[in-house]
Design an enzyme around this catalytic site. Sequence first.
Site, PDB file in Angstrom:
ATOM      1  N   ASP A 139       0.830  -1.207   0.000  1.00 29.47           N
ATOM      2  CA  ASP A 139       0.000   0.000   0.000  1.00 29.47           C
ATOM      3  C   ASP A 139       0.870   1.267   0.000  1.00 29.47           C
ATOM      4  O   ASP A 139       0.680   2.175   0.798  1.00 29.47           O
ATOM      5  CB  ASP A 139      -0.958  -0.032   1.212  1.00 29.47           C
ATOM      6  CG  ASP A 139      -2.000   1.090   1.166  1.00 29.47           C
ATOM      7  OD1 ASP A 139      -2.221   1.658   0.075  1.00 29.47           O
ATOM      8  OD2 ASP A 139      -2.594   1.380   2.226  1.00 29.47           O
ATOM      9  N   ARG A 280       2.418  12.843  10.508  1.00 28.90           N
ATOM     10  CA  ARG A 280       1.090  12.732   9.902  1.00 28.90           C
ATOM     11  C   ARG A 280       0.461  11.461  10.478  1.00 28.90           C
ATOM     12  O   ARG A 280       0.877  10.349  10.163  1.00 28.90           O
ATOM     13  CB  ARG A 280       1.212  12.621   8.386  1.00 28.90           C
ATOM     14  CG  ARG A 280      -0.091  12.316   7.663  1.00 28.90           C
ATOM     15  CD  ARG A 280       0.194  12.100   6.193  1.00 28.90           C
ATOM     16  NE  ARG A 280      -0.971  11.816   5.388  1.00 28.90           N
ATOM     17  CZ  ARG A 280      -1.533  10.614   5.253  1.00 28.90           C
ATOM     18  NH1 ARG A 280      -1.069   9.572   5.916  1.00 28.90           N
ATOM     19  NH2 ARG A 280      -2.562  10.445   4.458  1.00 28.90           N
ATOM     20  N   ASP A 282      -1.699   8.826  10.529  1.00 27.67           N
ATOM     21  CA  ASP A 282      -2.472   8.184   9.464  1.00 27.67           C
ATOM     22  C   ASP A 282      -3.753   7.555  10.015  1.00 27.67           C
ATOM     23  O   ASP A 282      -3.729   6.893  11.051  1.00 27.67           O
ATOM     24  CB  ASP A 282      -1.569   7.094   8.847  1.00 27.67           C
ATOM     25  CG  ASP A 282      -2.202   6.425   7.654  1.00 27.67           C
ATOM     26  OD1 ASP A 282      -2.446   7.120   6.669  1.00 27.67           O
ATOM     27  OD2 ASP A 282      -2.438   5.204   7.704  1.00 27.67           O
ATOM     28  N   GLU A 324      -4.695  12.946  10.042  1.00 22.67           N
ATOM     29  CA  GLU A 324      -5.279  12.569   8.767  1.00 22.67           C
ATOM     30  C   GLU A 324      -6.592  11.866   9.101  1.00 22.67           C
ATOM     31  O   GLU A 324      -6.636  10.671   9.380  1.00 22.67           O
ATOM     32  CB  GLU A 324      -4.375  11.619   7.960  1.00 22.67           C
ATOM     33  CG  GLU A 324      -4.868  11.449   6.532  1.00 22.67           C
ATOM     34  CD  GLU A 324      -5.300  10.037   6.163  1.00 22.67           C
ATOM     35  OE1 GLU A 324      -5.748   9.836   5.030  1.00 22.67           O
ATOM     36  OE2 GLU A 324      -5.212   9.109   6.989  1.00 22.67           O
ATOM     37  N   HIS A 395      -1.769  11.954  -2.470  1.00 23.03           N
ATOM     38  CA  HIS A 395      -1.538  10.640  -3.081  1.00 23.03           C
ATOM     39  C   HIS A 395      -2.787   9.767  -3.093  1.00 23.03           C
ATOM     40  O   HIS A 395      -2.804   8.728  -3.743  1.00 23.03           O
ATOM     41  CB  HIS A 395      -0.403   9.931  -2.331  1.00 23.03           C
ATOM     42  CG  HIS A 395      -0.811   9.567  -0.934  1.00 23.03           C
ATOM     43  ND1 HIS A 395      -1.046  10.514   0.040  1.00 23.03           N
ATOM     44  CD2 HIS A 395      -1.059   8.373  -0.355  1.00 23.03           C
ATOM     45  CE1 HIS A 395      -1.417   9.909   1.158  1.00 23.03           C
ATOM     46  NE2 HIS A 395      -1.431   8.612   0.948  1.00 23.03           N
TER      47      HIS A 395
HETATM   48  C1  GLC Z   1      -4.279   6.645   4.689  1.00 16.47           C
HETATM   49  C2  GLC Z   1      -3.305   6.827   3.555  1.00 16.47           C
HETATM   50  C3  GLC Z   1      -3.633   5.864   2.472  1.00 16.47           C
HETATM   51  C4  GLC Z   1      -3.542   4.458   3.021  1.00 16.47           C
HETATM   52  C5  GLC Z   1      -4.399   4.284   4.275  1.00 16.47           C
HETATM   53  C6  GLC Z   1      -4.052   3.037   5.014  1.00 16.47           C
HETATM   54  O1  GLC Z   1      -5.566   6.944   4.338  1.00 16.47           O
HETATM   55  O2  GLC Z   1      -3.331   8.144   3.101  1.00 16.47           O
HETATM   56  O3  GLC Z   1      -2.786   6.022   1.369  1.00 16.47           O
HETATM   57  O4  GLC Z   1      -3.980   3.550   2.053  1.00 16.47           O
HETATM   58  O5  GLC Z   1      -4.194   5.337   5.184  1.00 16.47           O
HETATM   59  O6  GLC Z   1      -2.820   3.172   5.664  1.00 16.47           O
END
Ligand code: GLC
Length: 630
Positions: A139, A280, A282, A324, A395
């Site tokens: 990922d 960040r 996540d 995020e 991204h």
């Molecule tokens: C966040 C990231 C994304 C990823 C997901 C799982 O949303 O921005 O790219 O797939 O987390 O880690």
Amino acid sequence: MTDFPDSLPALLAPLAAHSHHALRDTATRRYTAQHAVLHQRLHALYGHRPDFALWYGKLLGAIGSLLAQRPAALQAQDARREADPGWFLDQRMLGYCSYVDRLGGTLRGVAHRIPYLEELGVRYLHLLPFLRPRAGENDGGFAVASFDEVDPKLGENGDLDMLAAKLRNAGISLCSDFILNHVADDHAWAKGAKAGDQALRDYFLVYPDRTMPDRYEATVGQVFPQVAPGNFTHVEAMGGWVWTTFYPYQWDLNYANPAVFADMAQTLLRLANRGIEVFRLDSTAFLWKREGTNCMNQPEAHMLLQALRAIVAIAAPGVLLKAEAIVPTRELPAYLGSEGGNGGAAECHIAYHSSLMAAAWGAMAEQDAALLKAVIARTPALPPAASWLSYVRCHDDIGWNVLKAEAAEAPPGGDPAARLARIARFYTGEGNSYAAGASFQSSDPNAAHGSNGATASLLGLQTARDDVERRAALRRDLLLHGLALAFGALPVLYMGDELAQQNDDSYRERPQHAMDSRWLQRPYLDEVALQHRHDASTAAGQMFMGLRALLSARRRLPALAAGAPRTVLPSPPSVLALARGDDFICLCNFSAQRQPQGLDGVWSDCLTGQAFSGEVVLEPYALLWLERAA
Ligand code: GLC
């Protein structure tokens, strides 16, 4: 119960050496300020456990050790930022985001890009995951196998330390993802759990049969419904179903287990001691699960983040936490927390404003600013020393579902899902749309799933047949960037957008990426475009120079600082007139038609100096930054 001041000695014990004399006072001062929140939040989460006091004392000891190990240069930076907690809010702050390999090949290669970042005025660099990822599919690095090792493809730990220091010397803060919701299925914790270690099994959410998974699935959504349907994965070696919100190889961590929180908090501080200045966080919305809910934005997730913030404030106060959380607008403010009364506490310093980003794209598709105005109306003023993060692209896909409430309410109203699905279809190029994008994870033609594609491609540069269409595409591109730069946030550019880079279709030929169209917007930095960035005869040059003019105007306009006041002024439906304070207006015309905008007083164009009063006629897709003429 270990309570203040009884718990203070645990924090100070690792600072016993004579050389840590001053740091002991600092730690005492910081703990005095943070103790109430830290202890209260952790007690609320874990206080029912008989060993809570012991665990809490050990956690403080670990924090004290990491404070003792914090390098002097970072300690000095901590002190400066403690004295100026709003250091990241001013209008000279600018972010840039990229994958390491796409920007510079390796971490060392990224260091060679510093002069380029300086040319743009970048002060914050978010490098997408660069820690050792899972072997095989991962990922884009969001499945971490080791938080303490750099991905060998990108360099060594020493390269990271070197890059962080070089960036710091250039006045650029390094931001790293901190993927705290899950680890890869080949992380040591997952491997240990698979090998039968009971303590490590408790790091995950594992169910022997489908009873609980089925009960949760009744109310939990799906992030990747096509490529990773469901939220649980059957793992033979675990003898059951493991909670996997994202891909099956990304195992959600069990934050009901205090050992997970303690380990992750220390992991973050270790990375902070390497010189990472912004984390960040996540997928923060998913940290806590509760049956009968969508398992997002739970109160406990906020408690965890507030406790983490308190720990950072004790051991690395120069560091920023960035949420995020891709959630509806009404859920966003909580991620910044609230200081003062009513048990409030600071949470993250920065939060992505994904509703703002999506609504701007929505306005572009609808040629109407209603969605955007609805989002801005729902965006509260910032708490002290906190900021939104504004952006045009990142991204990931543009997720439309965060806008459901605004889509229902903003004129013309109607069925919000159908409205968002129309917007999503626009960006796949359906009908007579100029966009060249792909829809993400959509099996149902009427559902509003995400949209993928590079900014310039989504805005028509790729399909443009002549100069007129090319110019329109670039005007749309500068409009969206101009709004992100003027909104009142930390704006983050996405690598390649400053050069109007287009879709990268090559992912379709890479089996490990072919099913995930987010790779469409993850190109390598185009060296040719880079060479032409000052050449006005190229699209790259026009975009770069247009953007640079906005960036340099922004730097001299304190009205564009994150926290400066923001008001939406009356305007035609397809225009957004955003005032910042009394002396600045950002005008955005989202329509393909010219639009009149009334003005009160005498104004001048921040870029050209042209004067306006009474009324200005906005060209199609025009962006205008006006400052009050003296
Ligand atoms: C966040 C990231 C994304 C990823 C997901 C799982 O949303 O921005 O790219 O797939 O987390 O880690």
